[in-house]
Design an enzyme around this catalytic site. Structure first.
Site, PDB file in Angstrom:
ATOM      1  N   LYS A  13       0.826  -1.228   0.000  1.00  0.00           N
ATOM      2  CA  LYS A  13       0.000   0.000   0.000  1.00  0.00           C
ATOM      3  C   LYS A  13       0.852   1.267   0.000  1.00  0.00           C
ATOM      4  O   LYS A  13       0.608   2.179  -0.783  1.00  0.00           O
ATOM      5  CB  LYS A  13      -0.875   0.072   1.272  1.00  0.00           C
ATOM      6  CG  LYS A  13      -1.963  -0.941   1.382  1.00  0.00           C
ATOM      7  CD  LYS A  13      -2.794  -0.686   2.615  1.00  0.00           C
ATOM      8  CE  LYS A  13      -2.130  -1.096   3.905  1.00  0.00           C
ATOM      9  NZ  LYS A  13      -2.046  -2.528   4.153  1.00  0.00           N
ATOM     10  N   THR A  14       1.827   1.296   0.911  1.00  0.00           N
ATOM     11  CA  THR A  14       2.613   2.538   1.070  1.00  0.00           C
ATOM     12  C   THR A  14       3.339   2.866  -0.233  1.00  0.00           C
ATOM     13  O   THR A  14       3.275   4.000  -0.727  1.00  0.00           O
ATOM     14  CB  THR A  14       3.631   2.374   2.215  1.00  0.00           C
ATOM     15  OG1 THR A  14       2.908   2.097   3.402  1.00  0.00           O
ATOM     16  CG2 THR A  14       4.466   3.611   2.409  1.00  0.00           C
ATOM     17  N   GLU A  23      -3.468   6.223   1.603  1.00  0.00           N
ATOM     18  CA  GLU A  23      -3.325   4.802   1.898  1.00  0.00           C
ATOM     19  C   GLU A  23      -4.478   4.448   2.828  1.00  0.00           C
ATOM     20  O   GLU A  23      -4.619   5.044   3.900  1.00  0.00           O
ATOM     21  CB  GLU A  23      -1.969   4.587   2.588  1.00  0.00           C
ATOM     22  CG  GLU A  23      -1.718   3.178   2.957  1.00  0.00           C
ATOM     23  CD  GLU A  23      -0.303   2.977   3.514  1.00  0.00           C
ATOM     24  OE1 GLU A  23       0.612   3.752   3.197  1.00  0.00           O
ATOM     25  OE2 GLU A  23      -0.142   2.014   4.271  1.00  0.00           O
TER      26      GLU A  23
END
Ligand SMILES: Cc1cc2nc3c(=O)[nH]c(=O)nc-3n(C[C@H](O)[C@H](O)[C@H](O)COP(=O)(O)OP(=O)(O)OC[C@H]3O[C@@H](n4cnc5c(N)ncnc54)[C@H](O)[C@@H]3O)c2cc1C
Length: 751
Positions: free
Chosen positions: A115-116, A159
């Site tokens: 995600k990051t 995010e």
């Protein structure tokens, strides 16, 4: 104190909460927040103006208009329950973030892994396209200068956390789902519940909304097949995916990175070359590329952005690299992440991979024990340490040794358990040239990577002839007597040695901090990363007279310059009397008093730039201004002064006058950094008067105090911390702004 609303963030030192704090600060809120202990993030927020409270107490929330808590803050938390009892507005982090998203075009990135990185990549692509988006990530992205970047543009890239289903608080316009695994079972209990949450997430899109999902992931494909909203699949499979990659080359031409060709619906878009490694990052890049294309960014622009992306903190973070060793810090703590990261590391072709793993949370370790068994096969040697509890109570029978056993049983030939405390020395002693040491985990194990890297870096200064000290407390080198340890304190022997220090710093990517006498500096309690250079060796303290010009090394004390001038029949520098510092610091700060400043005396300076080249700048080439020389391109090594002739009697009389004035007006008994604030640009008005009239003389916070004698001096009464001083700075600024509508500007350099 102020009319702005006050927001209190419980657990402000966390990566997600601190991003919110920055956003509130940018909107003019008065921000405060608490956490169990001080960390780098909190120090940064403090510098930005937030109030940091250490410990969790009910009283912390009183006066707040809004209280925000993160997923790790339980209902019974003293501050959360106090806010509830007092009827304060209390919201979860994701609700707060959702409020920032309102009115913006929101791109939300979720999934079990990646995600990051994917969020940051989408942000980079939009930035490259000149869109100025806001981006909120769950890690530190160096390009954005942190975990949040607040832009003026229409797009907001976030995010979205799936761990407790709080991602359902958002109403995105575009979504990315990177992958789905059985995780966070403490919250979801069953796989069906996880899939149900993702389905609801997809349905949060408007009816015309589209989402991007990884076609290589079984569960993502399963959700896409339900056609809740149209999905664009990306991945390695050209049959299945609209956006896909072919010809993936890991570490092309031996360089750290990965390259591939990108395609869209059978049409070749072009080549992408990234600095990140691993096929999993190719998938992240495809997701970001897909989002970029969807938002009208050209392939070329997106590919350029992806090529520039250097990764987020703790995501294959290379802490040290030379021909012999490489030390990497990585956040991977789930078996799949570990497997992919180690596989990518193997691609770098080092002789041996030595992995160090700190399991995260007892519950997760228990749930994933079996999967951990097979996830370290790419590591030649593995050290497992104690579980990082993250606030959880231990579970009997679940420990670091249990993971060790599981990995051994799965057939790993070289795995051993080492207690957390002994990790750094044990690994350092086991390392052999050709090793890539990779430290894995979401807990405090990243300190081990830093420790090993720091020991290796110490070796890189072995050729320096001058003084090299490690972890030197800065309190020894600042007039305020405040400051924690700096990684390296170096006093080069001579110009040649200084050049060598700079060369090593460039090569090792170490930040350089320059110190003169330390009389105008506030150093943080937690210390500083990088190298402090101080020109204190005799070679930098030479002073001589040639053809009527006095030339002084940057390390020469200001008092010596005055004395030397006096002995040779020169004057003009009497106003410097009582201003502590050495020539480099005095010129860098354009020090002055009684309406005079040192720029009037300077003829030229010799500068060593960051590349080690020296050059002479004549006075007109130096952009002097009030308390600044404006020189940023290097280190002042020598200064030439053109002083007027003066008789002894005249000079001595002035020196005596100025000396007496200082004794009378300044607090010279306590450690200080002199005047804390620049005088405002208002005739006849001084910062000291304004602070005094705002009623702050004698105001004490912790062990720092606004001097009773001179309100522009903040003094250390003994044992003051940088936080005490910063809190007083904040108070003084607020009070003067409120009372006189004047913005005080800090003169002292806050490191
Ligand atoms: C009691 C007291 C009274 C004071 N009174 C006055 C006053 O009346 N007027 C006044 O102007 N100041 C005053 N000061 C502040 C201070 O003395 C000056 O700012 C002085 O110039 C600091 O010199 P330093 O060598 O200690 O520099 P430092 O404090 O060590 O450094 C100051 C800045 O200069 C940079 N620097 C240092 N050396 C170099 C170099 N070789 N090359 C490039 N950059 C360099 C540093 O990176 C830093 O940014 C006072 C301070 C105290 C403690």
């Amino acid at each position: 104190m102020t009319n702005s609303p006050t927001v209190h963030l419980i657990g402000m030192g966390g990566i997600g909460m601190s991003a919110l704090a920055k956003m509130y600060l940018s909107m003019g809120y008065w921000v405060q927040g608490s956490d169990v202990k001080k960390n780098e993030i909190l120090c940064e927020l403090e510098k930005m103006g937030a109030k940091v409270l250490i410990g969790h107490e009910e009283g912390h929330v009183s006066g707040a208009n809004l209280v925000v808590y993160s997923s790790s803050i339980a209902r019974e938390h003293p501050e959360r329950s106090a806010a509830l009892r007092q009827g304060l507005r209390l919201i979860h982090r994701s609700e707060a973030l959702a409020q920032f998203c309102r009115g913006k075009y929101t791109v939300a990135v979720t999934g079990t892994h990646g995600k990051t990185t994917t969020t940051a990549m989408v942000g980079m692509i939009l930035k490259e396209a000149g869109r100025d988006p806001s981006v909120v990530v769950g890690g530190v992205v160096h390009f954005f200068g942190g975990n949040a970047c607040i832009g003026e543009g229409h797009e907001m890239v976030i995010e979205a956390d799936e761990s407790d289903a709080s991602f359902l608080n958002f109403s995105p316009n575009l979504e990315i789902v990177t992958n789905i695994e059985e995780e966070h079972m403490d919250h979801y209990k069953t796989l069906d519940a996880i899939l149900g949450a993702y389905e609801s997430f997809v349905q949060k899109l408007p009816p015309e909304g589209v989402w991007l999902g990884c076609g290589d992931d079984f569960f993502v494909r399963q959700i896409a097949a339900r056609n809740l909203r149209p999905a664009i699949l990306y991945g390695f499979n050209s049959e299945l995916c609209q956006i896909y990659a072919t010809d993936v080359v890991e570490c092309p031409q031996g360089e750290r990175g990965v390259s591939f060709n990108a395609w869209q619906n059978g049409h070749k878009l072009g080549a992408v070359r990234m600095r990140l490694i691993g096929r999993h990052n190719v998938l992240n890049a495809l997701a970001a590329l897909g989002a970029g294309l969807r938002l009208g960014v050209s392939f070329q622009t997106a590919a350029t952005a992806l090529g520039k992306y250097q990764g987020a903190g703790r995501r294959f973070d290379v802490c040290y690299e030379d021909e012999r060793f490489m030390v990497v810090d990585d956040y991977a703590h789930h078996p799949t992440e570990i497997e992919q990261t180690l596989l990518a590391a193997k691609g770098l072709g080092r002789k041996r991979i030595v992995a160090v793993f700190q399991p995260h949370r007892y519950t997760r370790t228990q749930a994933l024990l079996e999967k951990f068994g097979g996830s370290f096969s790419s590591a030649d040697k593995l050290f497992v340490t104690d579980i990082y509890a993250a606030g959880e109570a231990p579970i009997p029978g679940i420990a670091g040794q249990t993971v060790c056993e599981a990995v051994r049983e799965a057939g790993h030939p070289d795995v051993s358990f080492v207690e957390r405390f002994h990790l750094a020395p044990v690994i350092s002693s086991e390392m052999k040239p050709g090793d890539l040491v990779i430290v894995l985990g979401a807990g405090d194990v990243s300190q081990v990577a830093a420790q090993i890297a720091s020991a290796l870096k110490a070796q890189v200064f072995s050729e320096i002839r001058g003084k090299v000290l490690q972890k030197e407390p800065l309190s020894r080198h600042t007039s305020l007597k405040i400051g924690g340890p700096i990684d390296f304190w170096i006093e080069p022997e001579d110009w040649q040695d200084l050049r060598k220090v700079l060369e090593v710093c460039r090569k090792e990517n170490l930040k350089v901090h320059l110190f003169g006498g330390g009389n105008n500096l506030l150093a943080p309690e937690e210390g500083l990363k990088g190298v402090g250079i101080c020109l204190n060796a005799p070679a930098f303290r030479k002073i001589l007279l040639k053809d009527g010009v006095i030339s002084a090394g940057a390390g020469t004390a200001g008092s010596l310059l005055i004395q030397f001038a006096l002995e040779h029949g020169f004057g003009g520098c009497e106003f410097l009397s009582g201003i502590p510092g050495c020539v480099g610091g005095l010129v860098a700060m354009n020090a002055g008093s009684h309406g005079e400043s040192i720029d009037a005396l300077v003829r030229s300076v010799t500068l060593m730039d960051w590349e080690g080249h020296t050059r002479i700048l004549l006075k007109d080439q130096i952009p002097f201004s009030y308390r600044s020389s404006g020189i940023k391109e290097g280190i002042l090594v020598e200064v030439e002064f053109a002083l007027p002739k003066s008789t002894d009697a005249q000079t001595l009389q002035k020196l005596d006058e100025y000396h007496q004035y200082r004794q009378k007006t300044q607090d010279l008994q306590h450690p200080s950094a002199g005047c804390m604030f620049k005088n405002p640009n208002i005739p006849g008005c001084s910062s000291g008067q304004l602070i005094d009239q705002a009623g702050l003389k004698g105001k004490r916070i912790g062990n720092a105090q606004i001097s009773e004698k001179h309100a522009n001096f903040i003094i250390n009464l003994g044992g003051a911390s940088s936080q005490d001083v910063l809190a007083l700075i904040r108070e003084a600024k607020l009070a003067v702004k409120e009372k006189f509508d004047v913005d005080l500007e800090v003169e002292v350099k806050i490191l």
